[in-house]
Design an enzyme around this catalytic site. Sequence first.
Site, PDB file in Angstrom:
ATOM      1  N   ASP A   1       9.496 -18.854 -25.620  1.00 32.19           N
ATOM      2  CA  ASP A   1       9.540 -17.445 -24.969  1.00 32.19           C
ATOM      3  C   ASP A   1       8.216 -17.173 -24.051  1.00 32.19           C
ATOM      4  O   ASP A   1       7.219 -18.173 -23.797  1.00 32.19           O
ATOM      5  CB  ASP A   1       9.324 -16.688 -26.271  1.00 32.19           C
ATOM      6  CG  ASP A   1      10.265 -15.406 -26.138  1.00 32.19           C
ATOM      7  OD1 ASP A   1      10.305 -14.855 -25.110  1.00 32.19           O
ATOM      8  OD2 ASP A   1      10.978 -15.305 -27.293  1.00 32.19           O
ATOM      9  N   GLU A   2       8.545 -16.109 -23.379  1.00 29.89           N
ATOM     10  CA  GLU A   2       7.517 -15.948 -22.184  1.00 29.89           C
ATOM     11  C   GLU A   2       6.362 -15.863 -22.531  1.00 29.89           C
ATOM     12  O   GLU A   2       5.317 -16.195 -21.810  1.00 29.89           O
ATOM     13  CB  GLU A   2       7.941 -14.708 -21.407  1.00 29.89           C
ATOM     14  CG  GLU A   2       8.016 -13.642 -22.266  1.00 29.89           C
ATOM     15  CD  GLU A   2       9.324 -13.110 -23.252  1.00 29.89           C
ATOM     16  OE1 GLU A   2       9.078 -11.862 -23.616  1.00 29.89           O
ATOM     17  OE2 GLU A   2       9.919 -13.982 -23.278  1.00 29.89           O
TER      18      GLU A   2
ATOM     19  N   HIS B   1      16.283 -15.448 -15.109  1.00 31.16           N
ATOM     20  CA  HIS B   1      17.021 -14.468 -16.077  1.00 31.16           C
ATOM     21  C   HIS B   1      17.509 -13.474 -15.219  1.00 31.16           C
ATOM     22  O   HIS B   1      16.896 -12.972 -14.271  1.00 31.16           O
ATOM     23  CB  HIS B   1      16.016 -13.941 -17.148  1.00 31.16           C
ATOM     24  CG  HIS B   1      15.596 -15.056 -18.026  1.00 31.16           C
ATOM     25  ND1 HIS B   1      15.891 -14.826 -19.487  1.00 31.16           N
ATOM     26  CD2 HIS B   1      14.897 -16.204 -17.983  1.00 31.16           C
ATOM     27  CE1 HIS B   1      15.250 -16.005 -20.183  1.00 31.16           C
ATOM     28  NE2 HIS B   1      14.787 -16.793 -19.285  1.00 31.16           N
TER      29      HIS B   1
ATOM     30  N   HIS C   1      11.028 -17.469 -15.874  1.00 34.17           N
ATOM     31  CA  HIS C   1      11.272 -16.032 -16.714  1.00 34.17           C
ATOM     32  C   HIS C   1      10.712 -14.884 -15.911  1.00 34.17           C
ATOM     33  O   HIS C   1       9.706 -14.923 -15.186  1.00 34.17           O
ATOM     34  CB  HIS C   1      10.634 -16.302 -17.898  1.00 34.17           C
ATOM     35  CG  HIS C   1      10.772 -15.183 -19.252  1.00 34.17           C
ATOM     36  ND1 HIS C   1      10.456 -13.750 -18.804  1.00 34.17           N
ATOM     37  CD2 HIS C   1      11.792 -15.373 -20.140  1.00 34.17           C
ATOM     38  CE1 HIS C   1      11.018 -13.100 -19.976  1.00 34.17           C
ATOM     39  NE2 HIS C   1      12.007 -14.091 -20.645  1.00 34.17           N
ATOM     40  N   ARG C   2      11.422 -13.663 -15.994  1.00 33.61           N
ATOM     41  CA  ARG C   2      11.121 -12.681 -15.415  1.00 33.61           C
ATOM     42  C   ARG C   2      10.306 -11.559 -16.033  1.00 33.61           C
ATOM     43  O   ARG C   2      10.388 -10.367 -15.720  1.00 33.61           O
ATOM     44  CB  ARG C   2      12.068 -12.027 -14.722  1.00 33.61           C
ATOM     45  CG  ARG C   2      13.227 -11.625 -15.767  1.00 33.61           C
ATOM     46  CD  ARG C   2      14.463 -10.918 -15.046  1.00 33.61           C
ATOM     47  NE  ARG C   2      15.558 -10.276 -15.970  1.00 33.61           N
ATOM     48  CZ  ARG C   2      16.400  -9.362 -15.736  1.00 33.61           C
ATOM     49  NH1 ARG C   2      16.670  -9.056 -14.448  1.00 33.61           N
ATOM     50  NH2 ARG C   2      17.132  -8.790 -16.688  1.00 33.61           N
TER      51      ARG C   2
ATOM     52  N   ASN D   1       0.788  -1.118  -0.016  1.00 31.48           N
ATOM     53  CA  ASN D   1       0.024  -0.087  -0.067  1.00 31.48           C
ATOM     54  C   ASN D   1       0.707   1.274  -0.128  1.00 31.48           C
ATOM     55  O   ASN D   1       0.612   2.239  -0.284  1.00 31.48           O
ATOM     56  CB  ASN D   1      -0.867   0.134   1.145  1.00 31.48           C
ATOM     57  CG  ASN D   1      -2.364   0.486   0.953  1.00 31.48           C
ATOM     58  OD1 ASN D   1      -2.680   0.422  -0.418  1.00 31.48           O
ATOM     59  ND2 ASN D   1      -3.095   0.803   1.975  1.00 31.48           N
TER      60      ASN D   1
ATOM     61  N   LYS E   1      12.617 -18.799 -32.008  1.00 32.53           N
ATOM     62  CA  LYS E   1      12.231 -17.600 -32.569  1.00 32.53           C
ATOM     63  C   LYS E   1      11.735 -18.180 -34.077  1.00 32.53           C
ATOM     64  O   LYS E   1      12.176 -18.962 -34.516  1.00 32.53           O
ATOM     65  CB  LYS E   1      13.132 -16.567 -32.672  1.00 32.53           C
ATOM     66  CG  LYS E   1      13.976 -16.198 -31.543  1.00 32.53           C
ATOM     67  CD  LYS E   1      13.132 -15.280 -30.645  1.00 32.53           C
ATOM     68  CE  LYS E   1      14.144 -14.796 -29.372  1.00 32.53           C
ATOM     69  NZ  LYS E   1      13.236 -13.985 -28.639  1.00 32.53           N
TER      70      LYS E   1
ATOM     71  N   LYS F   1      13.995 -23.203 -25.253  1.00 28.97           N
ATOM     72  CA  LYS F   1      13.199 -22.298 -24.496  1.00 28.97           C
ATOM     73  C   LYS F   1      11.882 -22.072 -25.083  1.00 28.97           C
ATOM     74  O   LYS F   1      12.344 -21.561 -26.349  1.00 28.97           O
ATOM     75  CB  LYS F   1      13.801 -21.320 -23.982  1.00 28.97           C
ATOM     76  CG  LYS F   1      12.993 -20.515 -23.124  1.00 28.97           C
ATOM     77  CD  LYS F   1      13.759 -19.318 -22.431  1.00 28.97           C
ATOM     78  CE  LYS F   1      12.953 -18.313 -21.668  1.00 28.97           C
ATOM     79  NZ  LYS F   1      12.079 -17.636 -22.674  1.00 28.97           N
TER      80      LYS F   1
ATOM     81  N   THR G   1      16.533 -19.546 -27.068  1.00 30.65           N
ATOM     82  CA  THR G   1      15.003 -19.429 -27.039  1.00 30.65           C
ATOM     83  C   THR G   1      14.635 -19.428 -28.536  1.00 30.65           C
ATOM     84  O   THR G   1      15.115 -18.780 -29.544  1.00 30.65           O
ATOM     85  CB  THR G   1      14.731 -17.799 -26.523  1.00 30.65           C
ATOM     86  OG1 THR G   1      15.297 -17.690 -25.406  1.00 30.65           O
ATOM     87  CG2 THR G   1      13.072 -17.599 -26.471  1.00 30.65           C
TER      88      THR G   1
END
Length: 475
Positions: free
Chosen positions: A203-204, A327, A294-295, A123, A175, A201, A173
């Site tokens: 991807d997120e 990561h 993953h962040r 808060n 692609k 991997k 990752t």
Amino acid sequence: MSPKTETKASVGFKAGVKEYKLTYYTPEYETKDTDILAAFRVTPQPGVPPEEAGAAVAAESSTGTWTTVWTDGLTSLDRYKGRCYHIEPVPGEESQFIAYVAYPLDLFEEGSVTNMFTSIVGNVFGFKALRALRLEDLRIPTAYVKTFQGPPHGIQVERDKLNKYGRPLLGCTIKPKLGLSAKNYGRAVYECLRGGLDFTKDDENVNSQPFMRWRDRFLFCAEALYKAQAETGEIKGHYLNATAGTCEEMMKRAIFARELGVPIVMHDYLTGGFTANTSLAHYCRDNGLLLHIHRAMHAVIDRQKNHGIHFRVLAKALRMSGGDHIHSGTVVGKLEGERDITLGFVDLLRDDFIEKDRSRGIYFTQDWVSLPGVLPVASGGIHVWHMPALTEIFGDDSVLQFGGGTLGHPWGNAPGAVANRVALEACVQARNEGRDLASQGNEIIREASKWSPELAAACEVWKEIKFEFKAVDTL
């Protein structure tokens, strides 16, 4: 009400508003080993003294509210209140202060990162008396650390599961991150793994979209990694993203991954939430799955220097909630990460005991006791020319993840993977022979490229690629 039944609260109660610092600023307080300690970067509004601002943070993140209430008399505020026990100016910054706050351990539910954050940052960040507020660091006492399971397995158990020692692990990752069909996605996974990578991997933002539903992706990726394992004789993994719209759906995906026999799943811990992440981490330990974290969304929280939460706090929270990889930035690639600060929270992820070191942004000594470590993942805009620096900066206990730096190879995915594996092995060998990777890195890569045409082609493609921007995250 008769005098015999009169409560303590009705005696001496005086309604009204009083300054926070009268109750919550206690410079004489000596912190306890069981206190959770927080370092806040406070920017008060003009005219607000730093002591009042620091006390307001302590109050609003513990027992305080904006006015005196009669129910304060029903409990022991001295036992439960947060205390601002020290304030210091931030060098080189106008009207910024570091306020140190101590919280009694009884304020927090055991084993709950969710409750810890709800209390400490829930808060107070919208408080009008402050122009800006940033949580720079937390000291988690060992008594509280012991209430968490932490990472499902940890660094040593992961190495034993994979039978891979003495070098960083290599990942990629897939692609384009969105748009591939499940079968084409699995094909890309296979090419990378057979070329020499340890992991590929999701991807997120790959979850379960119309072009590729999660079950189809899981099946084709499992087929790809088993085929690559059979051909190479090495254990392979693909981070199957179990992140979903509900916890029940997330667990369904993790269970299916376990049934397929794959070694690792993945979760977006900030967008998915700490409650979901902790639940998944418990399942992964009970069922022998590694957990890659993953962040995604972290920069929304940690990018601004004077407001938000520093990533070192999010990293500590992840180690408590549970994850085997996370990561962490690259120092050398396209994403944010200043070297000393990055290595500060990398050590907080990996080591059992970390000394206070303000030069690296570590405000408190942290003892993780028996909590397993987390492998930092370097990912984002890196390629073969970065390999010496990455090997030197992150050391063996890390995952180096090349997305475009693998799939962008002019000859295809498998040669891209070969180039990265050859570059890594060359750097590890050179380091073990006593060569200095920082000064001789380019020479080491050139020597290796003479007997690896795949590496030579990669060196030619990425020789001019640099991401030279000043880091925002500085001390």
